[in-house]
Design an enzyme around this catalytic site. Structure first.
Site, PDB file in Angstrom:
ATOM      1  N   SER A   1       0.860  -1.195   0.000  1.00 60.75           N
ATOM      2  CA  SER A   1       0.000   0.000   0.000  1.00 60.75           C
ATOM      3  C   SER A   1       0.890   1.235   0.000  1.00 60.75           C
ATOM      4  CB  SER A   1      -0.871   0.008   1.259  1.00 60.75           C
ATOM      5  OG  SER A   1      -1.528   1.261   1.393  1.00 60.75           O
TER       6      SER A   1
ATOM      7  N   TYR B   1      -1.594  -0.581  10.351  1.00 56.49           N
ATOM      8  CA  TYR B   1      -1.732  -1.080   8.978  1.00 56.49           C
ATOM      9  C   TYR B   1      -0.541  -0.615   8.129  1.00 56.49           C
ATOM     10  CZ  TYR B   1      -3.602  -1.332   4.188  1.00 56.49           C
ATOM     11  OH  TYR B   1      -3.773  -1.570   2.850  1.00 56.49           O
TER      12      TYR B   1
HETATM   13  P1  NAP Z   1     -11.294  -6.448   0.135  1.00 57.49           P
HETATM   14  O1  NAP Z   1     -12.232  -6.119  -0.964  1.00 57.49           O
HETATM   15  O2  NAP Z   1     -11.710  -6.222   1.549  1.00 57.49           O
HETATM   16  O3  NAP Z   1     -10.789  -7.934  -0.044  1.00 57.49           O
HETATM   17  C1  NAP Z   1      -9.909  -8.516   0.889  1.00 57.49           C
HETATM   18  C2  NAP Z   1      -9.976  -9.969   0.722  1.00 57.49           C
HETATM   19  O4  NAP Z   1      -9.005 -10.573   1.586  1.00 57.49           O
HETATM   20  C3  NAP Z   1     -11.316 -10.523   1.085  1.00 57.49           C
HETATM   21  O5  NAP Z   1     -11.681 -11.464   0.091  1.00 57.49           O
HETATM   22  C4  NAP Z   1     -11.056 -11.218   2.421  1.00 57.49           C
HETATM   23  O6  NAP Z   1     -11.876 -12.351   2.614  1.00 57.49           O
HETATM   24  C5  NAP Z   1      -9.636 -11.657   2.240  1.00 57.49           C
HETATM   25  N1  NAP Z   1      -8.960 -11.961   3.467  1.00 57.49           N
HETATM   26  C6  NAP Z   1      -8.736 -11.172   4.535  1.00 57.49           C
HETATM   27  N2  NAP Z   1      -8.035 -11.826   5.452  1.00 57.49           N
HETATM   28  C7  NAP Z   1      -7.821 -13.059   4.957  1.00 57.49           C
HETATM   29  C8  NAP Z   1      -7.140 -14.200   5.428  1.00 57.49           C
HETATM   30  N3  NAP Z   1      -6.551 -14.200   6.634  1.00 57.49           N
HETATM   31  N4  NAP Z   1      -7.106 -15.308   4.650  1.00 57.49           N
HETATM   32  C9  NAP Z   1      -7.692 -15.339   3.442  1.00 57.49           C
HETATM   33  N5  NAP Z   1      -8.341 -14.270   2.931  1.00 57.49           N
HETATM   34  C10 NAP Z   1      -8.404 -13.156   3.689  1.00 57.49           C
HETATM   35  O7  NAP Z   1      -9.933  -5.630  -0.018  1.00 57.49           O
HETATM   36  P2  NAP Z   1      -9.102  -5.085  -1.281  1.00 57.49           P
HETATM   37  O8  NAP Z   1      -9.295  -3.615  -1.301  1.00 57.49           O
HETATM   38  O9  NAP Z   1      -9.346  -5.870  -2.497  1.00 57.49           O
HETATM   39  O10 NAP Z   1      -7.645  -5.330  -0.690  1.00 57.49           O
HETATM   40  C11 NAP Z   1      -6.773  -6.317  -1.179  1.00 57.49           C
HETATM   41  C12 NAP Z   1      -5.376  -5.930  -0.765  1.00 57.49           C
HETATM   42  O11 NAP Z   1      -5.093  -4.605  -1.249  1.00 57.49           O
HETATM   43  C13 NAP Z   1      -5.155  -5.870   0.754  1.00 57.49           C
HETATM   44  O12 NAP Z   1      -3.911  -6.433   1.062  1.00 57.49           O
HETATM   45  C14 NAP Z   1      -5.143  -4.378   1.057  1.00 57.49           C
HETATM   46  O13 NAP Z   1      -4.350  -4.067   2.176  1.00 57.49           O
HETATM   47  C15 NAP Z   1      -4.542  -3.830  -0.218  1.00 57.49           C
HETATM   48  N6  NAP Z   1      -4.843  -2.423  -0.450  1.00 57.49           N
HETATM   49  C16 NAP Z   1      -6.114  -2.008  -0.647  1.00 57.49           C
HETATM   50  C17 NAP Z   1      -6.358  -0.635  -0.848  1.00 57.49           C
HETATM   51  C18 NAP Z   1      -7.738  -0.092  -1.083  1.00 57.49           C
HETATM   52  O14 NAP Z   1      -7.894   1.154  -1.072  1.00 57.49           O
HETATM   53  N7  NAP Z   1      -8.745  -0.913  -1.307  1.00 57.49           N
HETATM   54  C19 NAP Z   1      -5.288   0.260  -0.849  1.00 57.49           C
HETATM   55  C20 NAP Z   1      -4.001  -0.215  -0.646  1.00 57.49           C
HETATM   56  C21 NAP Z   1      -3.788  -1.556  -0.451  1.00 57.49           C
HETATM   57  P3  NAP Z   1     -13.020 -12.410   3.748  1.00 57.49           P
HETATM   58  O15 NAP Z   1     -14.001 -11.344   3.415  1.00 57.49           O
HETATM   59  O16 NAP Z   1     -13.552 -13.770   3.586  1.00 57.49           O
HETATM   60  O17 NAP Z   1     -12.311 -12.149   5.047  1.00 57.49           O
END
Ligand code: NAP
Length: 248
Positions: A143, A157
């Site tokens: 991130s 985080y």
């Molecule tokens: P999201 O829509 O909330 O998806 C996160 C996914 O990770 C969900 O499917 C969740 O499943 C799964 N997950 C969480 N903990 C887990 C575990 N211990 N084992 C297996 N699956 C797990 O989030 P996203 O925005 O796509 O984020 C994906 C990545 O991008 C993350 O690493 C996040 O830190 C990074 N990121 C996101 C943003 C943003 O603005 N969205 C910005 C920077 C970085 P469940 O629902 O089943 O728990």
């Protein structure tokens, strides 16, 4: 080489977008999810419609026993992993450090740091020539918070993503001579359900005026960078970062 891809946390958001893009690039794909079986199956249906082979496997990607079982299922049903996207991640209620409990801090580090390290470990056991593998590619989803620190919101985080960045550099150099590349993407504010976890589902809309490009990003824009880094097109890139923050 057969292309077998595990994307952790890929039932929605950035992981799901990456899976759909990778399906078009000839990967066999494992959708890993923690809780939402129906969402995982919906993505699998979309991937099958694209003609790609896919399985959905429930596992907590930060628990080694479950990670071992996850990789064993992939070995049996798709073949050994050649590509890994450490995408699963979590964040918690926006707050100052004084309000963060020990359990929150441990959970943050376990999910965002220990989980990717465990998944990379079990990927290396398939990818490295030391273990009979033929190389591979790993992309960690970090991130821009790793650079910015997220003061007043979630320094826990941000620190976890900083650790993931350091791990990316170290592992990349550790296995560079074994045909394995390790890189990372650093997204900024992306429209996904992730922000529900920080207590504000409208977070990206509210913060758009402060983004140099004036808008939040979409998961597909992050997926493009991940799939490129995974691919042979990025054959001389290792230990590197692609920032997708609209100028942040
Ligand atoms: P999201 O829509 O909330 O998806 C996160 C996914 O990770 C969900 O499917 C969740 O499943 C799964 N997950 C969480 N903990 C887990 C575990 N211990 N084992 C297996 N699956 C797990 O989030 P996203 O925005 O796509 O984020 C994906 C990545 O991008 C993350 O690493 C996040 O830190 C990074 N990121 C996101 C943003 C943003 O603005 N969205 C910005 C920077 C970085 P469940 O629902 O089943 O728990």
């Amino acid at each position: 080489m057969e292309k077998v891809l595990l994307i952790t946390g890929s039932s929605r958001g950035i992981g799901a977008a990456t899976a759909l893009l990778a399906a078009r690039e000839g990967y066999r794909i494992c959708i890993n999810y923690q809780s939402d079986h129906e969402a995982a199956e919906r993505i699998c249906d979309q991937i099958r419609e694209l003609g790609a082979q896919v399985i959905a496997v429930q596992a907590d990607a930060s628990d080694e026993d479950q990670v071992i079982a996850l990789f064993a299922r992939i070995d049996a049903e798709l073949g050994p992993v050649t590509a890994l996207v450490n995408n699963a991640g979590t964040v918690a209620q926006a707050s100052r450090l004084e309000e963060m409990s020990e359990i929150r801090l441990l959970r943050m580090m376990k999910t965002n740091v220990v989980g990717p390290m465990l998944c990379a470990k079990h990927a290396l056991l398939r990818m490295s020539p030391r273990h009979g593998g033929k190389g591979g590619s790993i992309v960690n989803v970090s991130s821009v918070a790793a650079r910015l620190g997220s003061p007043g919101e979630y320094v826990d985080y941000a620190a976890s993503k900083g650790a993931l960045d350091t791990f990316t550099i170290g592992l990349a150099r550790e296995v560079a001579g074994e045909g394995i590349r390790v890189n990372a993407v650093r997204p900024g504010y992306i429209f996904t359900d992730f922000h529900v976890l920080s207590g504000d589902p409208q977070r990206v809309n509210k913060l758009e005026p402060g983004i140099p490009m004036g808008r939040g990003g979409v998961a597909e824009e992050v997926a493009e960078a991940i799939v490129w880094l995974l691919s042979d097109k990025a054959s001389y890139a290792t230990g590197t970062f692609i920032d997708l923050g609209g100028g942040r």
